[in-house]
Each structure stands twice: as structure tokens, then as C-alpha cells.
Design an enzyme around this catalytic site. Structure first.
Site, short mmCIF file in Angstrom:
data_model
loop_
_atom_site.label_atom_id
_atom_site.label_comp_id
_atom_site.label_asym_id
_atom_site.label_seq_id
_atom_site.Cartn_x
_atom_site.Cartn_y
_atom_site.Cartn_z
N LYS A 50 0.93 -1.17 -0.20
CA LYS A 50 0.03 0.02 -0.17
C LYS A 50 1.12 1.24 0.39
CE LYS A 50 -3.87 -2.71 2.55
NZ LYS A 50 -4.34 -2.64 3.89
N GLN A 94 -3.50 -1.27 10.24
CA GLN A 94 -4.05 -2.76 9.35
C GLN A 94 -4.18 -3.63 10.53
OE1 GLN A 94 -3.18 -2.97 6.06
NE2 GLN A 94 -3.80 -5.66 6.32
N ASP A 117 -10.90 3.37 5.12
CA ASP A 117 -11.47 1.76 5.09
C ASP A 117 -12.54 1.28 4.86
OD1 ASP A 117 -8.74 -0.15 4.72
OD2 ASP A 117 -8.48 0.09 6.99
N1 GUN Z 1 -6.28 -6.26 6.96
C1 GUN Z 1 -6.96 -7.03 5.47
N2 GUN Z 1 -7.46 -6.44 5.52
C2 GUN Z 1 -7.24 -5.17 5.60
C3 GUN Z 1 -7.62 -4.07 4.80
O1 GUN Z 1 -8.78 -3.97 3.87
N3 GUN Z 1 -7.68 -3.10 5.59
C4 GUN Z 1 -7.84 -3.34 6.83
N4 GUN Z 1 -6.78 -2.23 7.59
N5 GUN Z 1 -6.62 -4.41 7.95
C5 GUN Z 1 -6.60 -5.13 6.61
#
Ligand code: GUN
Length: 281
Positions: A50, A94, A117
């Protein structure tokens, strides 16, 4: 006839190129803060990816790595600081978080208009009521991939396998919003195949390698594989790709399907969050 393979990388590249040109022309850059707690290897890979993509599109990105033993209070304090930082338009903590931290509490400490998110109860509530503001990136990626095939969603039978808050539930709601008839299967569903066989659109998001076999898929179906499972050092999806591609109409590969688009959707959400901040929402 074997399925058309949906090239997520190519679609993502197109979206990201568009975002890059848009960002180039902006004086103020969209800012994303990523918070990673602990040293979960999978989370490390996702977060790095990311961060790298965000920098490639020339956004502002700051990353905060916290020790796995960080207290809930210290993590809350960091989120509050980021909530108050005008350079940061989007905040991503995350998941999963270590067991001693209340994920729901932390997620909901992010200001809804910075919640790129789309995991806060406020944003999920907006999604549920058909007034989406910021929707979960992976769910948006799934919809984007289905739409990329050109098939009409309205009136189709859609089956989502998996009911996580991050993917399964939001995907089901988004498909419902597009007027599909939606069923959600999960670990307690008695006979998953009975449902999946009827699916014109099948979304696999259960986190179980090769759960979806050829016998479970309707001929010509659109099959979207959200699974990322590590098996013998190799990443595989929830769908038995090699066999299912012989019967499906369209199918996404793993890797190279949902993953790249998810990051592109996150970038789009950050730009949207910046616009929300400008409007004072
Ligand atoms: N863990 C797995 N997928 C995601 C996501 O799309 N966002 C976040 N913050 N954590 C994750």
C-alpha cells in the site's frame, strides 16, 4: 470454453495512472497514514505494498510501526493525533491487531471522514442504508471486477462465501444495492455447493485454499477469488483456479486479481477523504 481471465493488474494500472495524473495537478497532496502494530509477516507485505503504491501515485504517505505490546491507550493516542493532523486525510490501522487490543474500539476511534478502510460503524451504517460515503476497499474491488466483465448485476443470483466484516458482509450489501439476489454462505452452511451451483456471480472470501471446486460452479459464472492463502510457500486463492477456469465464464487469478484493485480503491478512497475534508464534512 475456458473462462476469460480478469486481469486485475491491468485494470488497477489504468485506475492508478488516472489517479497519478489527477494528483500531479493538485497543489495539496492526498495524505494517508498507515499504522502497523506488531510484526505479522502477511500484514507487513500488505502494508508495504500500500505504501509503495501510494508513493508511486505521488501521494503523501506516513507509516507508523508500533511494537506488538503497545498499549491500547498509546494506540488510541496515535489515532487521535492523526485525526487532528490536517496533512493526513486518510487513516488505516492494519488488521488484525494483537489480542490485547480491542479492534472495534480502535477502528471506531478513526474519524469517519478519515476512515479510508470504511470499517467504522458510521461508514458501514451509511453503506447499509444505501448512502455510501467511504466503502471498504476490498469490497469495492470485487464490485469493480464484476463490473469490468460488462455483465448486468441486476436480477442475477450472487453467492458470497464468507461473512467477514471486511469483505463478505460489505460485498453482499453492495451486490444487493445493485439489485442482485444475494445469498451468503459461511462455515456453518449445511451444503455450500447447493448454493454456489446456482450462482451467476460467485465471490469466494472464506480464507480456505481451493474451497471452491469445479463441481460447485455454474457454467459461465463470474468467479471472483478474494482468498490469499499461503500453501507450501505459494500464494493460492479460495478457488481451485486450474479446474474452475474450465467451466466459469470469467475468473480472477490469485495473485493478480482482487489484490491490485484493492490498493487502487484505497487510493481512490483517500482522494475522496481529501474532498470530504475540503467540504468540512
Ligand atoms: N487486513 C486485511 N485486509 C485489510 C484491509 O483492507 N484494511 C486493514 N486495515 N486491514 C486489513
Amino acid at each position: 470454453m475456458p473462462a476469460k481471465i480478469i486481469d486485475g493488474k491491468k485494470i488497477a494500472e489504468k485506475i492508478l495512472n488516472g489517479l497519478k495524473s489527477k494528483i500531479k495537478s493538485m497543489k495539496e497532496k492526498p495524505g494517508l497514514a498507515i499504522v502497523l502494530v506488531g510484526d505479522n509477516p502477511a500484514s507487513e507485505i500488505y502494508v508495504s505494498s500500500k505504501e509503495k503504491t501510494f508513493k508511486e501515485v505521488e501521494g503523501y504517505c506516513e507509516r507508523h510501526n508500533l511494537d506488538k505490546d503497545v498499549s491500547e491507550m498509546d494506540l488510541l493516542n496515535l489515532v487521535t493525533k492523526l485525526n487532528n493532523n490536517p496533512k493526513v486525510h486518510g487513516i488505516l490501522v492494519q488488521l488484525p491487531l494483537p489480542k490485547h487490543i480491542n479492534e472495534h474500539l480502535i477502528t471506531n476511534s478513526i474519524l469517519p471522514h478519515k476512515d479510508v478502510d470504511g470499517f467504522t460503524s458510521v461508514n458501514l451504517g451509511h453503506l447499509m442504508s444505501g448512502n455510501t460515503i467511504l466503502a471498504p476497499a476490498t469490497a469495492r474491488a470485487v464490485l469493480n471486477l464484476i463490473e469490468s466483465t460488462g455483465i448486468e448485476i441486476e436480477g442475477k443470483n450472487a453467492v458470497v462465501v464468507g461473512r467477514s466484516n471486511i469483505v463478505g458482509k460489505p460485498v453482499a450489501i453492495m451486490l444487493l444495492e445493485k439489485n442482485a439476489t444475494v445469498a451468503v454462505c459461511h462455515s456453518k452452511t449445511k451444503n455450500i455447493a447447493e448454493h454456489t451451483k446456482k450462482a451467476d456471480i460467485l465471490v469466494a472470501a472464506a480464507g480456505k485454499p481451493k474451497l471452491i471446486t469445479r463441481e460447485m460452479v455454474k457454467e459461465g459464472a463470474v468467479v471472483i477469488d478474494v482468498g490469499i492463502n499461503r500453501v507450501n510457500g505459494k500464494i493460492v486463492g479460495d478457488v481451485d483456479f486450474e479446474n474452475v477456469k474450465e467451466i466459469a465464464g470469467y475468473i480472477t487469478p490469485v495473485p493478480g486479481g482482487v489484490g491490485p484493485i484493492t490498493i487502487a480503491m484505497l487510493m481512490e478512497n483517500t482522494l475522496k477523504a481529501m474532498e470530504l475534508a475540503k467540504k468540512g464534512i
